[in-house]
Design a protein around this motif. Structure first.
Motif, PDB file in Angstrom:
ATOM      1  N   TRP A  18       0.856  -1.194   0.000  1.00  0.00           N
ATOM      2  CA  TRP A  18       0.000   0.000   0.000  1.00  0.00           C
ATOM      3  C   TRP A  18       0.883   1.232   0.000  1.00  0.00           C
ATOM      4  O   TRP A  18       1.992   1.210   0.545  1.00  0.00           O
ATOM      5  N   SER A  67      -2.570  -2.232   4.682  1.00  0.00           N
ATOM      6  CA  SER A  67      -2.838  -0.846   4.305  1.00  0.00           C
ATOM      7  C   SER A  67      -2.715   0.070   5.507  1.00  0.00           C
ATOM      8  O   SER A  67      -2.555  -0.384   6.657  1.00  0.00           O
ATOM      9  N   GLN A 128      -8.098  -3.253   3.156  1.00  0.00           N
ATOM     10  CA  GLN A 128      -7.973  -1.797   3.122  1.00  0.00           C
ATOM     11  C   GLN A 128      -8.766  -1.131   4.235  1.00  0.00           C
ATOM     12  O   GLN A 128      -9.869  -1.544   4.585  1.00  0.00           O
ATOM     13  N   THR A 130      -9.763   3.032   5.148  1.00  0.00           N
ATOM     14  CA  THR A 130      -9.760   4.363   4.533  1.00  0.00           C
ATOM     15  C   THR A 130     -10.796   5.241   5.214  1.00  0.00           C
ATOM     16  O   THR A 130     -11.867   4.764   5.591  1.00  0.00           O
ATOM     17  N   ARG A 206      -9.503  -3.750  -2.539  1.00  0.00           N
ATOM     18  CA  ARG A 206      -9.249  -2.321  -2.642  1.00  0.00           C
ATOM     19  C   ARG A 206     -10.542  -1.575  -2.999  1.00  0.00           C
ATOM     20  O   ARG A 206     -11.387  -2.102  -3.732  1.00  0.00           O
TER      21      ARG A 206
END
Length: 274
Positions: A18, A67, A128, A130, A206
């Protein structure tokens, strides 16, 4: 016509998984699967890792440190979050803090936000974490592994595997590492786990935000890959795995599409469909 080119930025990394930069920062932060975060500046990798958690990371199969996400208030609070698989094979989200030296994280500052058990297989671990434009923390978990989701996790709203999760980490403490956003679809915890934002995904390795729209790349089984697109206001969608694989029925059993959201785009593995 679309022309794509590549440019080599840095070499010598160990299985990078990542890459990200904090807002307004020119440095590149790269996660290495074995459990280190490296800083790259002007094409040069710093010798000392920004963070080294190798002793706590399990990297069998599709595991490892996968990540990293910087807190929206990173410039003020120094918080960042990592997604890794621990030695007990749990999907783990942990928050760390930058130390007095901005090139080094404080390795003693870890606060585990969430652990999701992943006991049976070494694949489909998602990967992931985020922050969305709404300020909440999103993460995508795999269905637990094995062919065809043998445990039925992706459609089971009482487990956190095979899901997109959304958490409020703005006031995390040891006693309460996260809160539930007020518009999460199962906030009351009756119909499903309150952390769930969407279900029916196989391995959302992702995903990416474009404004308030979320693009989820979900890895297919044998025949099709898919991309799902939804606004952050569209909570509670079921993307269909393991009833559907892309727009195709999976297997020879039940193929009831009622209540399912089909992908915005999918494609087959065969060259004729590329």
């Amino acid at each position: 016509a679309l022309a794509l080119t590549t440019l080599e930025v840095v070499t010598g990394l160990d299985n990078p998984s990542w890459l990200i930069s904090p807002p307004g920062d020119t440095r590149l932060f790269v996660t290495e699967r074995r459990g280190r975060v490296r800083i790259v500046e002007n094409g040069v990798t710093r010798g000392a890792p920004f963070l080294d958690i190798i002793p706590r990371v399990g990297f069998e199969g599709e595991g490892g440190l996968l990540s990293l996400a910087f807190d929206p208030q990173f410039a003020r609070n120094g918080y960042f979050y990592v997604y890794y698989i621990d030695l007990q094979r749990n999907i783990t989200i942990e928050r760390f803090t930058v130390g007095q030296n901005p090139a080094l994280a404080d390795p003693t500052s870890g606060l585990v936000i969430l652990r999701v058990p992943h006991p049976d297989f070494l694949n489909h671990m998602g990967g992931q974490v985020t922050f969305g434009p709404d300020g909440y923390l999103y993460l995508g978990t795999g269905d637990g592994g094995g062919a065809g989701d043998p445990s039925g996790n992706a459609r089971n709203l009482q487990v956190l595997l095979g899901k997109m999760l959304r958490l409020d980490v703005s006031r995390s403490t040891i006693a309460q590492p996260y809160a539930i956003p007020p518009d999460n679809p199962y906030r009351d915890g009756v119909a499903g786990r309150p952390e769930i934002w969407a279900s029916g995904v196989r391995n959302p390795w992702r995903f990416s935000f474009d404004g308030d729209r979320l693009y989820i790349a979900d890895v297919g089984q044998d025949e099709r890959e898919e991309v799902n697109i939804a606004a952050t206001t569209q909570a509670g969608l079921n993307y269909g795995w393991n009833v559907m694989e892309g727009v195709a029925c999976y297997g020879a059993g039940n193929c009831d599409r009622n209540g399912l959201t089909l992908p915005a785009y999918d494609y087959a593995h065969g060259l004729d469909d590329v």
